[in-house]
Structures are given as structure tokens and as C-alpha cells.
Scaffold this motif. Sequence first.
Motif, PDB file in Angstrom:
ATOM      1  N   SER A  68       1.161   5.296   6.976  1.00  0.00           N
ATOM      2  CA  SER A  68       0.267   6.344   7.483  1.00  0.00           C
ATOM      3  C   SER A  68      -1.125   5.759   7.713  1.00  0.00           C
ATOM      4  N   MET A  69      -1.928   6.508   8.467  1.00  0.00           N
ATOM      5  CA  MET A  69      -3.276   6.066   8.813  1.00  0.00           C
ATOM      6  C   MET A  69      -4.251   7.202   8.510  1.00  0.00           C
ATOM      7  N   GLU A  70      -5.392   6.856   7.905  1.00  0.00           N
ATOM      8  CA  GLU A  70      -6.447   7.836   7.633  1.00  0.00           C
ATOM      9  C   GLU A  70      -7.778   7.232   8.061  1.00  0.00           C
ATOM     10  N   SER A  71      -8.428   7.868   9.020  1.00  0.00           N
ATOM     11  CA  SER A  71      -9.704   7.367   9.540  1.00  0.00           C
ATOM     12  C   SER A  71     -10.869   8.083   8.871  1.00  0.00           C
ATOM     13  N   GLY A  72     -12.065   7.513   9.050  1.00  0.00           N
ATOM     14  CA  GLY A  72     -13.290   8.132   8.558  1.00  0.00           C
ATOM     15  C   GLY A  72     -13.691   7.704   7.167  1.00  0.00           C
ATOM     16  N   LEU A  73     -13.148   6.579   6.687  1.00  0.00           N
ATOM     17  CA  LEU A  73     -13.501   6.125   5.340  1.00  0.00           C
ATOM     18  C   LEU A  73     -14.855   5.445   5.327  1.00  0.00           C
ATOM     19  N   GLY A  74     -15.552   5.613   4.197  1.00  0.00           N
ATOM     20  CA  GLY A  74     -16.822   4.950   3.967  1.00  0.00           C
ATOM     21  C   GLY A  74     -17.107   4.921   2.482  1.00  0.00           C
ATOM     22  N   ASP A  75     -18.216   4.312   2.123  1.00  0.00           N
ATOM     23  CA  ASP A  75     -18.592   4.159   0.715  1.00  0.00           C
ATOM     24  C   ASP A  75     -18.943   5.519   0.113  1.00  0.00           C
ATOM     25  N   SER A  96     -16.730   4.879   9.071  1.00  0.00           N
ATOM     26  CA  SER A  96     -15.981   4.571  10.287  1.00  0.00           C
ATOM     27  C   SER A  96     -14.812   3.615  10.043  1.00  0.00           C
ATOM     28  N   LEU A  97     -14.348   3.514   8.817  1.00  0.00           N
ATOM     29  CA  LEU A  97     -13.222   2.637   8.526  1.00  0.00           C
ATOM     30  C   LEU A  97     -11.915   3.431   8.526  1.00  0.00           C
ATOM     31  N   THR A  98     -10.811   2.724   8.646  1.00  0.00           N
ATOM     32  CA  THR A  98      -9.489   3.340   8.673  1.00  0.00           C
ATOM     33  C   THR A  98      -8.608   2.690   7.618  1.00  0.00           C
ATOM     34  N   ALA A  99      -7.932   3.515   6.825  1.00  0.00           N
ATOM     35  CA  ALA A  99      -6.986   3.025   5.823  1.00  0.00           C
ATOM     36  C   ALA A  99      -5.574   3.150   6.363  1.00  0.00           C
ATOM     37  N   ILE A 100      -4.805   2.079   6.230  1.00  0.00           N
ATOM     38  CA  ILE A 100      -3.388   2.078   6.570  1.00  0.00           C
ATOM     39  C   ILE A 100      -2.667   1.976   5.235  1.00  0.00           C
ATOM     40  N   THR A 101      -1.833   2.970   4.935  1.00  0.00           N
ATOM     41  CA  THR A 101      -1.153   3.036   3.643  1.00  0.00           C
ATOM     42  C   THR A 101       0.352   2.966   3.853  1.00  0.00           C
ATOM     43  N   ARG A 142     -11.394   1.256  15.302  1.00  0.00           N
ATOM     44  CA  ARG A 142     -10.737   0.883  16.566  1.00  0.00           C
ATOM     45  C   ARG A 142      -9.505   0.007  16.361  1.00  0.00           C
ATOM     46  N   ASP A 143      -9.432  -0.657  15.220  1.00  0.00           N
ATOM     47  CA  ASP A 143      -8.270  -1.492  14.927  1.00  0.00           C
ATOM     48  C   ASP A 143      -7.121  -0.707  14.311  1.00  0.00           C
ATOM     49  N   GLY A 144      -7.338   0.574  14.011  1.00  0.00           N
ATOM     50  CA  GLY A 144      -6.337   1.386  13.325  1.00  0.00           C
ATOM     51  C   GLY A 144      -4.960   1.390  13.966  1.00  0.00           C
ATOM     52  N   PRO A 145      -4.845   1.741  15.249  1.00  0.00           N
ATOM     53  CA  PRO A 145      -3.510   1.774  15.864  1.00  0.00           C
ATOM     54  C   PRO A 145      -2.812   0.407  15.872  1.00  0.00           C
ATOM     55  N   ARG A 149       0.780  -0.630  13.756  1.00  0.00           N
ATOM     56  CA  ARG A 149       1.924  -1.344  14.342  1.00  0.00           C
ATOM     57  C   ARG A 149       2.191  -2.651  13.610  1.00  0.00           C
ATOM     58  N   ALA A 150       1.125  -3.380  13.262  1.00  0.00           N
ATOM     59  CA  ALA A 150       1.288  -4.658  12.570  1.00  0.00           C
ATOM     60  C   ALA A 150       1.871  -4.451  11.169  1.00  0.00           C
ATOM     61  N   VAL A 151       1.412  -3.437  10.469  1.00  0.00           N
ATOM     62  CA  VAL A 151       1.932  -3.153   9.124  1.00  0.00           C
ATOM     63  C   VAL A 151       3.397  -2.751   9.212  1.00  0.00           C
ATOM     64  N   GLU A 152       3.720  -1.883  10.132  1.00  0.00           N
ATOM     65  CA  GLU A 152       5.129  -1.479  10.301  1.00  0.00           C
ATOM     66  C   GLU A 152       5.987  -2.685  10.639  1.00  0.00           C
ATOM     67  N   ASP A 153       5.497  -3.535  11.517  1.00  0.00           N
ATOM     68  CA  ASP A 153       6.233  -4.746  11.907  1.00  0.00           C
ATOM     69  C   ASP A 153       6.433  -5.679  10.718  1.00  0.00           C
ATOM     70  N   ALA A 154       5.369  -5.873   9.930  1.00  0.00           N
ATOM     71  CA  ALA A 154       5.449  -6.783   8.781  1.00  0.00           C
ATOM     72  C   ALA A 154       6.446  -6.286   7.744  1.00  0.00           C
ATOM     73  N   LEU A 155       6.478  -4.987   7.528  1.00  0.00           N
ATOM     74  CA  LEU A 155       7.344  -4.436   6.493  1.00  0.00           C
ATOM     75  C   LEU A 155       8.776  -4.244   6.966  1.00  0.00           C
ATOM     76  N   ALA A 156       8.992  -4.266   8.267  1.00  0.00           N
ATOM     77  CA  ALA A 156      10.353  -4.113   8.798  1.00  0.00           C
ATOM     78  C   ALA A 156      11.008  -5.458   9.069  1.00  0.00           C
TER      79      ALA A 156
END
Length: 157
Positions: A68-75, A96-101, A142-145, A149-156
Motif C-alpha cells: 500500500s501507499m500513503e502520501s503526505g508524510l512529514g516530521d 510531502s513524503l510517501t510511505a510504501i508498506t 513523485r516517486d510513490g507510484p 511497482r518496484a516494491v511489488e516487483d521485488a517481493l514477487a
Amino acid sequence: MTLAADTREAVRRHPFLHDALRARVVNYTAVARFLDVEGETDAVVAALRRFADDLPEYERPGDAPPVSMESGLGDGDPADAVLAVGDLALVPDEGSLTAITAGGAADAAALRQVLGRLETAEVSVEAAAAGGGSLVVVVGRRDGPDAVRAVEDALAA
């Protein structure tokens, strides 16, 4: 140390070579030349082959965990953090950061695969962690999408 021990230690300093030996996808002569091991190339090649034979076979991960992806992260407040490392606490709706979980059985080995895949995709990682069967990587918005894809690819893989 012996030539074999020196060779094994040199491989352990380069995890990508360790994985390649386990997957049996290396040119042993090229690896012998790459490593900084004193000895004849043919002797280092023989040590590499013996080492590879002793390693467990590389196993591809099973079913990919949900990502999953969650945007809008900050300190912010560590109590609300998606990820906290040292003095950094990343919380929703603060930046403006995005977490990929990734959930499931994601562990440190999976995180290593993810970080390697993100590096080859030229996605810069701001923070990362694994624990409790999950992993999280934090990237620019901006790197979120591309990161998903890269995380899904790595884990599959």
C-alpha cells in the motif's frame, strides 16, 4: 587464513555476490577477478565453486504480500508515526513524503530485496525499516507510484 576462508570472507563483503552464488548465476572467473583475494585466479575460482556448493539454494519469495501507499508524510509526533528512526518521526498529513508498506511475512531479507530493486529503479529512499512481518520504505511523493511497482516487483520475484 586459508585461500578458501579469504574467498568466503570477500564474498560476504558483497551481498550481491553471495546471492548470485546461491542462485548459481555467476561467471566464477569474473567473480574471482572482482574480489580482492590473493592467490591464483584458478584457485579462487575453485574456492568459489566449493563455497557455492555449500550455500543453500536461492529461494524466490512465495506469494507477494499486499503493498500500500500513503502520501503526505512529514516530521511530527513519534506517537503518531508511520516510521520512527532516531529523532525522525514520519507522520501522516505533515509533509510531502510517501510511505510504501508491505505486510504479510515481510522481513529484513525482503527489505534488502526491496532496497536493491528501488536502487536499480533509481528511486531515492528517505527512510526504511522492517519488523513484525511488515516493511516500510519512504520516498518522495513523485516517486510513490514507481516505488509501489518496484516494491511489488521485488517481493514477487
